[in-house]
Design a protein around this motif. Sequence first.
Motif, mmCIF file in Angstrom:
data_model
loop_
_atom_site.group_PDB
_atom_site.id
_atom_site.type_symbol
_atom_site.label_atom_id
_atom_site.label_comp_id
_atom_site.label_asym_id
_atom_site.label_seq_id
_atom_site.Cartn_x
_atom_site.Cartn_y
_atom_site.Cartn_z
ATOM 1 N N GLN A 46 0.061 3.985 -7.862
ATOM 2 C CA GLN A 46 1.841 4.002 -8.540
ATOM 3 C C GLN A 46 1.858 5.214 -8.939
ATOM 4 O O GLN A 46 3.157 5.614 -8.523
ATOM 5 N N ALA A 47 1.432 6.324 -8.457
ATOM 6 C CA ALA A 47 2.021 7.194 -8.731
ATOM 7 C C ALA A 47 2.507 7.959 -6.963
ATOM 8 O O ALA A 47 3.774 7.968 -6.677
ATOM 9 N N ALA A 48 1.958 6.706 -6.144
ATOM 10 C CA ALA A 48 2.605 7.018 -4.640
ATOM 11 C C ALA A 48 4.073 5.681 -4.523
ATOM 12 O O ALA A 48 4.987 6.453 -3.485
ATOM 13 N N TYR A 49 4.144 5.108 -5.339
ATOM 14 C CA TYR A 49 4.344 4.223 -5.406
ATOM 15 C C TYR A 49 5.703 4.661 -5.793
ATOM 16 O O TYR A 49 6.826 5.146 -5.820
ATOM 17 N N ALA A 50 5.782 5.385 -7.311
ATOM 18 C CA ALA A 50 7.113 6.335 -7.922
ATOM 19 C C ALA A 50 7.398 7.613 -6.970
ATOM 20 O O ALA A 50 7.985 7.511 -7.085
ATOM 21 N N ALA A 51 6.337 7.995 -6.495
ATOM 22 C CA ALA A 51 7.273 9.144 -4.831
ATOM 23 C C ALA A 51 8.004 8.199 -4.040
ATOM 24 O O ALA A 51 8.636 9.228 -4.178
ATOM 25 N N LEU A 52 7.879 7.150 -3.961
ATOM 26 C CA LEU A 52 8.145 6.700 -3.041
ATOM 27 C C LEU A 52 9.999 6.071 -3.255
ATOM 28 O O LEU A 52 10.789 4.658 -2.983
ATOM 29 N N ASP A 83 0.743 -1.004 0.011
ATOM 30 C CA ASP A 83 -0.051 0.139 0.045
ATOM 31 C C ASP A 83 0.734 1.157 0.348
ATOM 32 O O ASP A 83 1.395 1.864 1.225
ATOM 33 N N ALA A 84 1.348 1.483 -1.623
ATOM 34 C CA ALA A 84 2.245 2.874 -1.687
ATOM 35 C C ALA A 84 1.522 3.635 -0.977
ATOM 36 O O ALA A 84 2.060 4.599 -0.245
ATOM 37 N N LYS A 85 0.466 4.682 -0.972
ATOM 38 C CA LYS A 85 -0.872 5.665 -0.426
ATOM 39 C C LYS A 85 -0.252 5.792 1.287
ATOM 40 O O LYS A 85 0.313 6.730 1.495
ATOM 41 N N SER A 86 -0.975 4.536 1.785
ATOM 42 C CA SER A 86 -0.020 4.761 3.218
ATOM 43 C C SER A 86 1.045 5.045 3.419
ATOM 44 O O SER A 86 1.179 5.604 4.465
ATOM 45 N N LEU A 141 3.204 6.505 1.659
ATOM 46 C CA LEU A 141 3.690 7.938 0.853
ATOM 47 C C LEU A 141 3.135 8.929 2.738
ATOM 48 O O LEU A 141 3.553 9.718 2.384
ATOM 49 N N GLN A 142 1.806 8.147 2.669
ATOM 50 C CA GLN A 142 1.246 9.382 3.897
ATOM 51 C C GLN A 142 1.838 9.118 4.925
ATOM 52 O O GLN A 142 1.913 10.974 5.691
ATOM 53 N N GLU A 143 2.096 8.655 5.578
ATOM 54 C CA GLU A 143 2.732 8.327 6.543
ATOM 55 C C GLU A 143 4.518 9.244 6.993
ATOM 56 O O GLU A 143 4.593 9.416 7.260
ATOM 57 N N ARG A 144 5.087 8.677 5.858
ATOM 58 C CA ARG A 144 6.420 9.072 5.531
ATOM 59 C C ARG A 144 6.153 10.977 5.360
ATOM 60 O O ARG A 144 7.045 11.709 6.129
ATOM 61 N N ALA A 145 4.927 11.798 4.650
ATOM 62 C CA ALA A 145 5.081 13.307 4.675
ATOM 63 C C ALA A 145 4.526 12.967 5.881
ATOM 64 O O ALA A 145 4.481 14.859 6.319
ATOM 65 N N GLN A 146 3.758 13.255 6.452
ATOM 66 C CA GLN A 146 2.789 13.684 7.495
ATOM 67 C C GLN A 146 4.365 13.611 8.941
ATOM 68 O O GLN A 146 4.404 14.454 10.051
ATOM 69 N N ARG A 147 5.253 12.386 8.805
ATOM 70 C CA ARG A 147 6.206 12.589 10.062
ATOM 71 C C ARG A 147 6.944 13.943 9.676
ATOM 72 O O ARG A 147 7.446 13.869 10.545
ATOM 73 N N ASP A 148 7.178 14.174 8.681
ATOM 74 C CA ASP A 148 7.903 15.490 8.447
ATOM 75 C C ASP A 148 6.671 16.376 8.066
ATOM 76 O O ASP A 148 7.355 17.640 8.034
ATOM 77 N N GLY A 149 6.001 16.371 7.976
ATOM 78 C CA GLY A 149 5.104 17.966 8.874
ATOM 79 C C GLY A 149 4.986 17.677 7.275
ATOM 80 O O GLY A 149 4.128 19.131 6.889
ATOM 81 N N HIS A 150 4.746 17.535 6.470
ATOM 82 C CA HIS A 150 4.330 17.289 5.103
ATOM 83 C C HIS A 150 2.407 16.641 4.467
ATOM 84 O O HIS A 150 2.085 15.951 5.309
ATOM 85 N N ASP A 151 1.630 17.216 3.401
ATOM 86 C CA ASP A 151 0.591 16.731 3.372
ATOM 87 C C ASP A 151 1.015 16.528 1.565
ATOM 88 O O ASP A 151 1.862 16.434 1.165
ATOM 89 N N VAL A 152 -0.040 14.782 1.859
ATOM 90 C CA VAL A 152 -0.221 14.425 -0.075
ATOM 91 C C VAL A 152 -1.490 14.880 -0.895
ATOM 92 O O VAL A 152 -2.041 14.791 0.167
ATOM 93 N N ARG A 153 -1.194 15.083 -1.498
ATOM 94 C CA ARG A 153 -2.637 15.255 -2.601
ATOM 95 C C ARG A 153 -2.125 14.811 -3.889
ATOM 96 O O ARG A 153 -1.152 14.957 -4.221
ATOM 97 N N TYR A 154 -3.818 14.344 -4.447
ATOM 98 C CA TYR A 154 -2.851 13.336 -5.998
ATOM 99 C C TYR A 154 -4.227 14.412 -6.425
ATOM 100 O O TYR A 154 -5.540 15.048 -6.375
#
Length: 100
Positions: free
Chosen positions: A88-94, A31-34, A36-49
């Motif tokens: 797929q986009a989240a997977y690429a972002a990772l 689950d790349a979206k989850s 990516l969301q966890e990593r972004a939130q850990r760094d204080g950022h939001d993910v948008r598609y």
Amino acid sequence: MYLDSGDIEVPRRFIMTFILSDLEDKQLFYDAKSILQERAQRDGHDVRYEILEESGPGHQKRFRVAALIEGKCRGVGEGRSKKAAEQQAAYAALGGSRAR
């Protein structure tokens, strides 16, 4: 199937149609979206598609989606549904290699 039909193409079509047809939605349970969301939130950022492109007839739509973090494109993905394209986009972002 091969023995009944005598045609090697028959089992291949069956596997592609009924077994692998929704593989892009599953990503083998990754689950790349989850993640990516966890990593972004850990760094204080939001993910948008954001949908970049929608193509094909109604029954065979294809979507192209960008994963944005702090407004910057971090990955692009394609799929037969918005959800699959987002994965797929989240997977690429990772840093995954299956993105298009």
